[in-house]
Design an enzyme around this catalytic site. Structure first.
Site, short mmCIF file in Angstrom:
data_model
loop_
_atom_site.label_atom_id
_atom_site.label_comp_id
_atom_site.label_asym_id
_atom_site.label_seq_id
_atom_site.Cartn_x
_atom_site.Cartn_y
_atom_site.Cartn_z
N GLY A 10 25.78 47.89 88.38
CA GLY A 10 24.90 47.19 87.45
C GLY A 10 24.83 45.70 87.72
N LYS A 11 25.33 45.27 88.89
CA LYS A 11 25.36 43.83 89.19
C LYS A 11 23.96 43.24 89.33
CE LYS A 11 26.13 44.62 94.15
NZ LYS A 11 26.00 46.09 94.05
N SER A 12 23.03 43.96 89.94
CA SER A 12 21.67 43.42 90.10
C SER A 12 20.97 43.33 88.75
CB SER A 12 20.86 44.30 91.06
OG SER A 12 21.37 44.20 92.38
N ALA B 134 15.02 38.33 98.49
CA ALA B 134 15.53 39.65 98.84
C ALA B 134 15.98 39.62 100.29
CB ALA B 134 14.45 40.71 98.64
N HIS C 121 13.90 48.28 92.68
CA HIS C 121 14.20 46.88 92.39
C HIS C 121 12.92 46.11 92.08
CE1 HIS C 121 18.52 45.86 93.32
NE2 HIS C 121 18.48 47.14 93.66
#
Length: 404
Positions: A235-237, A254, A272
């Site tokens: 869940g870091k992004s 990116a 993303h």
């Protein structure tokens, strides 16, 4: 203009009746929240909720002086009984203005969802913007702010892009006191709630809190540089993106690049992209130093592990002999340049990186080399950041800096 928040929760309140979730289970005592309702100078009541009279009494205010009761959103369920002595509750048609006998002027702001927002100007000239749950001003000119509001009370966590839109139009400025209301069980109460609000430049207050519009107060401290660490699918992004979702513009760097004939990778990249707000600009590059040196909106870099992969490719660091001959120095020089750029950055920066040092020892020399160099890179970048988070199972742990 004095504002008393009689309640700060969703229309159902918090905890929700009959809900067994973890957030509701701990929303007791001082963490419980009644439905959002705001008393303005003891004369104007924004949203009539069950127990408003008792809530006012607990906050040290009587509703006997209320001259106008305005509703912002449709109320599901049984009708709320009007306490004796209060005027009938109603809603102002979109775009219309209302003068209250107390000297307050109210303008109804059209929303992009069911409900009505209100701009309130007090007799002293201070200005409030109050938005309904799940609501944002319709379009980019939904408000008539000639200057930033003194106070904005809104569904900050439910509609962060509404706050971004208000910032872009100048309706929310550095001195605006942004208060998050309509709080639901999607965000656990306590430290997690405070952290998420602080990341948005807002704050959450307990029921019964009174604030004075225009009164100086130190705003939430938003760190200039933040490093978000975590393992795969931790869940870091999402955490990194959440820290910037209330900003009107963000540059998303990116470092993933493209991989031909890799459908799984394309799907990951696509997910993303779909998650990012429409106003964000994506730059696919591993040349991060120029972006860090440039001025402009906040910069989100995702991620340093892929940047390191590219840097090791360029240094031919996977080959043992090339690594010993020149690769180690070339890579260390490139990492030093990146760390120096992070140190010198003047724009808001959020960086994402993998935490890989706690797992199985790689079976190959090149795999161990990558693990070691990523650990060194994370150490060096963390040293230049005011705020460092470790995300585990979707939970953000503060390793460095303020809780926000």
């Amino acid at each position: 203009m004095e504002l008393t928040l009689l309640g700060t929760g969703t229309p159902e309140g918090l905890p929700r009746p009959g809900c067994p979730c973890a957030a509701c289970a701990v929303s007791v005592g001082g963490l419980a929240r009644a439905a959002t309702s705001v008393l303005v100078d003891g004369a104007l009541l924004l949203d009539l909720t069950p127990g408003a009279v008792l809530a006012g009494a607990r906050a040290g205010h009587s509703l006997a002086g209320v001259r106008q009761v305005l509703l912002t959103h449709p109320h599901d369920g049984p009708a709320v009984e009007l306490p004796p002595g209060l005027p009938a509750a109603g809603r102002v048609p979109d775009g219309r203005e209302l003068a209250v006998i107390s000297g307050h002027r109210v303008r109804a702001v059209p929303m992009d969802a069911p409900g009505t927002g209100y701009e309130v100007t007090g007799p002293d000239g201070s200005r409030l913007l109050y938005l309904p749950p799940g609501g944002a001003p319709a379009g980019t000119t939904g408000t008539t702010a000639r200057r930033a509001y003194d106070v904005v009370i809104a569904d900050v966590l439910g509609r962060p892009e509404a706050l971004a839109r208000l910032r872009a139009s100048g309706a929310v400025g550095p001195a605006t006191d942004v208060i998050a209301v309509h709080l639901d069980h999607d965000t656990p109460p306590g430290r997690e709630l405070e952290r998420r609000c602080a990341a948005a430049g807002a704050r959450a207050v307990p029921d019964g809190t009174t604030v004075v519009a225009g009164e100086y107060r130190a705003g939430p401290r938003v760190p200039r540089r933040t490093l978000v660490l975590g393992g795969a699918r931790s869940g870091k992004s999402v955490e990194a993106e959440r820290r910037l979702e209330s900003y009107p513009e963000v540059v998303y760097a990116a470092t993933s690049g493209t991989r031909e004939d890799d459908a799984d990778w394309a799907q990951r990249v696509g997910l993303h992209r779909e998650r990012r707000p429409a106003g964000w600009r994506t730059v696919e590059t591993c040349e991060l130093a120029p972006l860090l040196a440039a001025s402009g909106p906040p910069l989100l870099i995702d991620c340093l592990a892929l940047w390191l992969t590219d840097a090791m490719d360029r240094a031919d660091a996977w080959d043992d002999s090339a690594w010993a001959a020149r690769g180690r120095k070339e890579l260390r020089d490139r990492v030093s340049d990146l760390v120096a750029a992070v140190r010198a950055a003047r724009r808001t920066v959020v960086l994402v990186s993998n935490e890989v040092g706690a797992g199985v020892v790689p079976a190959t020399a090149s795999g161990r080399r990558f693990r070691d160099e990523l650990g060194r890179l994370n150490n060096a970048v963390a040293g230049e950041c005011e705020h460092v988070l470790l995300v585990v199972a979707g939970q953000a742990l503060v390793l460095k800096g303020q809780p926000g």
